[in-house]
Motif scaffolding. Structure first.
Motif, PDB file in Angstrom:
ATOM      1  N   THR A  28      14.972  70.053  54.079  1.00  8.18           N
ATOM      2  CA  THR A  28      13.786  70.720  54.738  1.00  8.18           C
ATOM      3  C   THR A  28      12.557  69.777  54.750  1.00  8.18           C
ATOM      4  OG1 THR A  28      13.337  71.620  52.467  1.00  8.18           O
ATOM      5  CG2 THR A  28      14.553  73.060  54.057  1.00  8.18           C
ATOM      6  N   THR A  29      12.842  68.734  53.814  1.00  8.62           N
ATOM      7  CA  THR A  29      11.631  67.709  53.927  1.00  8.62           C
ATOM      8  C   THR A  29      11.949  66.644  54.819  1.00  8.62           C
ATOM      9  OG1 THR A  29      12.848  66.422  52.389  1.00  8.62           O
ATOM     10  CG2 THR A  29      11.329  68.055  51.378  1.00  8.62           C
ATOM     11  N   GLN A  30      12.785  66.520  55.946  1.00 12.43           N
ATOM     12  CA  GLN A  30      13.339  65.710  56.824  1.00 12.43           C
ATOM     13  C   GLN A  30      12.993  66.057  58.073  1.00 12.43           C
ATOM     14  OE1 GLN A  30      14.725  62.512  55.487  1.00 12.43           O
ATOM     15  NE2 GLN A  30      13.568  63.674  53.833  1.00 12.43           N
ATOM     16  N   SER A  36      12.876  69.130  62.920  1.00 10.72           N
ATOM     17  CA  SER A  36      12.470  69.420  61.643  1.00 10.72           C
ATOM     18  C   SER A  36      13.759  70.209  60.880  1.00 10.72           C
ATOM     19  CB  SER A  36      11.301  70.456  61.466  1.00 10.72           C
ATOM     20  OG  SER A  36       9.955  69.843  61.816  1.00 10.72           O
ATOM     21  N   TYR A  63      13.861  57.275  57.249  1.00  8.42           N
ATOM     22  CA  TYR A  63      13.012  58.512  57.421  1.00  8.42           C
ATOM     23  C   TYR A  63      13.218  58.817  59.026  1.00  8.42           C
ATOM     24  CZ  TYR A  63      11.058  58.230  52.838  1.00  8.42           C
ATOM     25  OH  TYR A  63      11.021  57.871  51.496  1.00  8.42           O
TER      26      TYR A  63
END
Length: 108
Positions: A28-30, A36, A63
């Motif tokens: 979920t942070t990527q 998203s 990232y």
């Protein structure tokens, strides 16, 4: 023993299970925007990039993308799953073997 890299059948099943949505595989942070991560699959993929010794011993695409090797290979190339930060597709593409990608093993 009991662990292996994914093969073509595994990739087809993964794409079918997720409806080719890389967001379902990403933590979920990527990712961002239409890329998203939702992690509804529990796969928790991180956009870890890769290591490339041909361009000066450096890490690339951290990232930005995730690359996971599979068993499908040729002489100097091999196939990998590619997930991008800014879109929702799962790509299955051929890359040079000299690039150090991540792996995600399957328990048999």
């Amino acid at each position: 023993n009991g662990w292996r890299l994914p093969n073509n059948i595994d990739i087809d099943l993964l794409k079918k299970f997720t409806k080719n949505s890389s967001n379902k595989l990403k933590a979920t942070t990527q990712g961002s925007g239409t890329g998203s991560g939702t992690n509804v699959s529990g796969f928790s993929m991180l956009l870890s990039g890769y290591y490339d010794d041909e361009i000066g011993d450096t890490f690339k695409d951290i990232y930005v993308a995730a690359y996971l090797w599979t068993t499908r290979a040729q002489i100097s190339k091999a196939y990998a799953i590619n997930l991008l930060a800014t879109d929702n597709d799962i790509y299955y593409e051929v890359f040079n073997k000299n690039q150090a990608f991540s792996i995600r093993c399957i328990k048999e």
